[in-house]
Design an enzyme around this catalytic site. Sequence first.
Site, PDB file in Angstrom:
ATOM      1  N   GLU A  12     -35.650  36.629  44.989  1.00  0.00           N
ATOM      2  CA  GLU A  12     -37.087  36.526  44.805  1.00  0.00           C
ATOM      3  C   GLU A  12     -37.701  35.279  45.456  1.00  0.00           C
ATOM      4  O   GLU A  12     -38.909  35.256  45.703  1.00  0.00           O
ATOM      5  CB  GLU A  12     -37.424  36.535  43.308  1.00  0.00           C
ATOM      6  N   GLY A  78     -40.575  46.290  36.530  1.00  0.00           N
ATOM      7  CA  GLY A  78     -40.525  47.721  36.296  1.00  0.00           C
ATOM      8  C   GLY A  78     -41.917  48.252  36.021  1.00  0.00           C
ATOM      9  O   GLY A  78     -42.638  47.720  35.180  1.00  0.00           O
ATOM     10  N   MET A 168     -38.798  40.121  32.670  1.00  0.00           N
ATOM     11  CA  MET A 168     -38.049  39.323  31.691  1.00  0.00           C
ATOM     12  C   MET A 168     -38.446  37.846  31.658  1.00  0.00           C
ATOM     13  O   MET A 168     -37.845  37.077  30.914  1.00  0.00           O
ATOM     14  CB  MET A 168     -36.550  39.454  31.974  1.00  0.00           C
ATOM     15  N   GLU A 169     -39.454  37.437  32.455  1.00  0.00           N
ATOM     16  CA  GLU A 169     -39.785  36.012  32.533  1.00  0.00           C
ATOM     17  C   GLU A 169     -41.276  35.671  32.467  1.00  0.00           C
ATOM     18  O   GLU A 169     -41.659  34.595  31.987  1.00  0.00           O
ATOM     19  CB  GLU A 169     -39.234  35.399  33.838  1.00  0.00           C
ATOM     20  N   ASP A 192     -38.833  49.321  40.344  1.00  0.00           N
ATOM     21  CA  ASP A 192     -38.382  50.541  39.666  1.00  0.00           C
ATOM     22  C   ASP A 192     -39.477  50.974  38.706  1.00  0.00           C
ATOM     23  O   ASP A 192     -40.463  50.252  38.516  1.00  0.00           O
ATOM     24  CB  ASP A 192     -37.063  50.295  38.921  1.00  0.00           C
TER      25      ASP A 192
END
Length: 226
Positions: A12, A78, A168-169, A192
Amino acid sequence: MAIAVLAAMPVEFKLIWEKMQDSQEHICAGFRFWQGKLEGKDIVLGECGIGKVNAALATQILIERFSPTVVLHSGIAGGLSSEFQHTDLVVAEDLAYYDVRQEQMENVFPYCSRFKTNKKLTQTIVKIAKENHQTIWQGTIVSGDSFIHDSTQKQEIQKTWNALCVDMESAAIAHTAYINNVPFAVVRCISDLANDSSEEDYKEFEQIAAEKSAELMIKVVSKISE
């Protein structure tokens, strides 16, 4: 004083790191930061690692050590919306945790369950994306400590939060910037669709999505004031 850019994983931030000049590495409590120039601007690039705790720790260390004027976050996510295509871009208007009770966030510190991004930064991001003929969505991004690959869980998260995407962050970075009174903005690119095909899609689109988000972030850095 510098612009801070945070990303979770090498895929990333690699593109941003490669374009930096006069880069100097700093290691703080195991987190890696690079201080240098990007598009003529002073920046600090940070690798925050995966998950909410890592993201919050890295953001706090970055703010205390480097005193950035703004915090930007780039990465992949996602997609929760049925209208998404892979590699669509999302800019957050606000961020929340899907795996923490809203009442808990609101009734005790930080007395807030949604963290609003800086409007000026967000508008700049949207403007740059549109100038480059890229599809970009604006709305809520939610975070939690799981990779979502179940259609039922996806629907529950989307229904509860009316969110565009999940990672997640991001919310932890937003949370930390918020309590430190530092303006922040978040860009994620869809790798995704947070469903039963997510693991296969992620493998296919991870790098493409990560680089697309990073490319936009580089353009953003060039346009904002330090």
